[in-house]
Scaffold this motif. Structure first.
Motif, PDB file in Angstrom:
ATOM      1  N   ILE A 135      59.189  46.221  60.677  1.00 35.69           N
ATOM      2  CA  ILE A 135      59.298  47.493  59.959  1.00 35.69           C
ATOM      3  C   ILE A 135      59.454  47.297  58.454  1.00 35.69           C
ATOM      4  CG2 ILE A 135      60.153  48.772  61.928  1.00 35.69           C
ATOM      5  CD1 ILE A 135      62.942  48.679  60.756  1.00 35.69           C
ATOM      6  N   LEU A 136      59.918  46.128  58.020  1.00 40.96           N
ATOM      7  CA  LEU A 136      60.095  45.889  56.591  1.00 40.96           C
ATOM      8  C   LEU A 136      58.907  45.190  55.942  1.00 40.96           C
ATOM      9  CD1 LEU A 136      63.832  44.795  56.536  1.00 40.96           C
ATOM     10  CD2 LEU A 136      62.875  47.007  55.912  1.00 40.96           C
ATOM     11  N   LEU A 137      58.001  44.665  56.722  1.00 40.48           N
ATOM     12  CA  LEU A 137      56.867  43.911  56.204  1.00 40.48           C
ATOM     13  C   LEU A 137      55.976  44.711  55.238  1.00 40.48           C
ATOM     14  CD1 LEU A 137      55.679  41.073  56.463  1.00 40.48           C
ATOM     15  CD2 LEU A 137      54.232  41.946  58.288  1.00 40.48           C
ATOM     16  N   PRO A 138      55.652  45.971  55.485  1.00 37.43           N
ATOM     17  CA  PRO A 138      54.774  46.700  54.560  1.00 37.43           C
ATOM     18  C   PRO A 138      55.445  47.156  53.257  1.00 37.43           C
ATOM     19  CG  PRO A 138      54.682  47.665  56.737  1.00 37.43           C
ATOM     20  CD  PRO A 138      55.793  46.701  56.736  1.00 37.43           C
ATOM     21  N   LEU A 139      56.761  47.072  53.165  1.00 37.86           N
ATOM     22  CA  LEU A 139      57.442  47.587  51.979  1.00 37.86           C
ATOM     23  C   LEU A 139      57.088  46.850  50.690  1.00 37.86           C
ATOM     24  CD1 LEU A 139      60.906  48.595  53.425  1.00 37.86           C
ATOM     25  CD2 LEU A 139      58.886  49.995  53.034  1.00 37.86           C
ATOM     26  N   PRO A 140      56.941  45.524  50.685  1.00 36.24           N
ATOM     27  CA  PRO A 140      56.475  44.885  49.439  1.00 36.24           C
ATOM     28  C   PRO A 140      55.076  45.352  49.012  1.00 36.24           C
ATOM     29  CG  PRO A 140      57.459  43.255  50.854  1.00 36.24           C
ATOM     30  CD  PRO A 140      57.360  44.525  51.658  1.00 36.24           C
ATOM     31  N   ALA A 141      54.212  45.620  49.967  1.00 34.33           N
ATOM     32  CA  ALA A 141      52.879  46.129  49.623  1.00 34.33           C
ATOM     33  C   ALA A 141      52.977  47.528  49.025  1.00 34.33           C
ATOM     34  CB  ALA A 141      51.987  46.135  50.854  1.00 34.33           C
ATOM     35  N   LEU A 142      53.898  48.336  49.537  1.00 35.06           N
ATOM     36  CA  LEU A 142      54.099  49.668  48.959  1.00 35.06           C
ATOM     37  C   LEU A 142      54.644  49.559  47.534  1.00 35.06           C
ATOM     38  CD1 LEU A 142      55.559  51.755  51.917  1.00 35.06           C
ATOM     39  CD2 LEU A 142      53.408  52.104  50.734  1.00 35.06           C
ATOM     40  N   TYR A 143      55.589  48.668  47.333  1.00 35.64           N
ATOM     41  CA  TYR A 143      56.115  48.461  45.983  1.00 35.64           C
ATOM     42  C   TYR A 143      55.010  47.970  45.048  1.00 35.64           C
ATOM     43  CZ  TYR A 143      58.625  46.436  42.087  1.00 35.64           C
ATOM     44  OH  TYR A 143      59.043  46.103  40.828  1.00 35.64           O
ATOM     45  N   TRP A 144      54.199  47.046  45.539  1.00 35.63           N
ATOM     46  CA  TRP A 144      53.103  46.521  44.737  1.00 35.63           C
ATOM     47  C   TRP A 144      52.108  47.622  44.373  1.00 35.63           C
ATOM     48  CZ3 TRP A 144      47.849  45.051  46.066  1.00 35.63           C
ATOM     49  CH2 TRP A 144      47.249  44.236  45.106  1.00 35.63           C
ATOM     50  N   SER A 145      51.829  48.518  45.328  1.00 35.18           N
ATOM     51  CA  SER A 145      50.899  49.610  45.039  1.00 35.18           C
ATOM     52  C   SER A 145      51.487  50.584  44.025  1.00 35.18           C
ATOM     53  CB  SER A 145      50.503  50.338  46.322  1.00 35.18           C
ATOM     54  OG  SER A 145      51.588  51.077  46.822  1.00 35.18           O
ATOM     55  N   LEU A 146      52.790  50.768  44.053  1.00 36.65           N
ATOM     56  CA  LEU A 146      53.438  51.640  43.069  1.00 36.65           C
ATOM     57  C   LEU A 146      53.422  50.994  41.688  1.00 36.65           C
ATOM     58  CD1 LEU A 146      55.114  54.190  42.453  1.00 36.65           C
ATOM     59  CD2 LEU A 146      57.142  52.868  43.056  1.00 36.65           C
ATOM     60  N   ARG A 147      53.606  49.699  41.657  1.00 36.84           N
ATOM     61  CA  ARG A 147      53.712  48.975  40.394  1.00 36.84           C
ATOM     62  C   ARG A 147      52.360  48.818  39.696  1.00 36.84           C
ATOM     63  NH1 ARG A 147      57.287  47.654  36.732  1.00 36.84           N
ATOM     64  NH2 ARG A 147      57.278  45.481  36.130  1.00 36.84           N
ATOM     65  N   PHE A 148      51.309  48.538  40.461  1.00 38.52           N
ATOM     66  CA  PHE A 148      50.038  48.180  39.844  1.00 38.52           C
ATOM     67  C   PHE A 148      48.925  49.218  40.011  1.00 38.52           C
ATOM     68  CE2 PHE A 148      52.077  44.049  40.721  1.00 38.52           C
ATOM     69  CZ  PHE A 148      52.207  43.638  39.414  1.00 38.52           C
ATOM     70  N   PHE A 149      49.126  50.208  40.852  1.00 37.51           N
ATOM     71  CA  PHE A 149      48.110  51.247  41.034  1.00 37.51           C
ATOM     72  C   PHE A 149      48.699  52.598  40.674  1.00 37.51           C
ATOM     73  CE2 PHE A 149      46.764  47.925  44.070  1.00 37.51           C
ATOM     74  CZ  PHE A 149      45.515  47.654  43.537  1.00 37.51           C
ATOM     75  N   ASP A 150      47.922  53.623  40.870  1.00 38.79           N
ATOM     76  CA  ASP A 150      48.406  54.953  40.534  1.00 38.79           C
ATOM     77  C   ASP A 150      49.307  55.512  41.636  1.00 38.79           C
ATOM     78  OD1 ASP A 150      46.356  55.121  42.322  1.00 38.79           O
ATOM     79  OD2 ASP A 150      45.433  56.894  41.428  1.00 38.79           O
ATOM     80  N   SER A 151      49.924  56.647  41.356  1.00 33.73           N
ATOM     81  CA  SER A 151      50.879  57.225  42.291  1.00 33.73           C
ATOM     82  C   SER A 151      50.200  57.785  43.548  1.00 33.73           C
ATOM     83  CB  SER A 151      51.691  58.322  41.606  1.00 33.73           C
ATOM     84  OG  SER A 151      50.844  59.345  41.138  1.00 33.73           O
ATOM     85  N   ILE A 152      48.948  58.147  43.451  1.00 33.54           N
ATOM     86  CA  ILE A 152      48.221  58.653  44.618  1.00 33.54           C
ATOM     87  C   ILE A 152      48.095  57.561  45.681  1.00 33.54           C
ATOM     88  CG2 ILE A 152      46.006  59.577  45.429  1.00 33.54           C
ATOM     89  CD1 ILE A 152      47.562  61.557  43.746  1.00 33.54           C
TER      90      ILE A 152
END
Length: 90
Positions: free
Chosen positions: A10-27
């Protein structure tokens, strides 16, 4: 599914979500968060409940529509009980 592997799952996708917030747009982040909340977590919680014997595979679809009900009803079993502990109690 052991408790530690469940937490890792359940915690594995959270770094990818953080990465998407940091380097991509909010959408992109919102779409990823929506997929995590509406698809990924009900599937992982449902498979854990199936593995513990508390939910039938045929009833997995209920996790998508009544996710909060099953998370509250089986909160202890989902987050605190290891499969070996649950088997010895029953």
């Amino acid at each position: 599914m052991k408790l530690l592997s469940y937490y890792i799952t359940i915690l594995l996708p959270l770094p990818a979500l953080y990465w998407s917030l940091r380097f991509f747009d909010s959408i992109t982040f919102c779409i990823g968060l929506g997929i995590y909340i509406m698809i990924y977590r009900p599937l992982t919680d449902g498979f854990r409940l199936i593995d513990l014997g508390l939910l039938r595979r045929k009833s997995l679809w209920k996790m998508f529509f009544t996710m909060s009900f099953y998370n509250i009803k089986y909160f202890r079993e989902l987050y605190f009980v290891n499969k070996r502990q649950y088997d010895s109690c029953n």
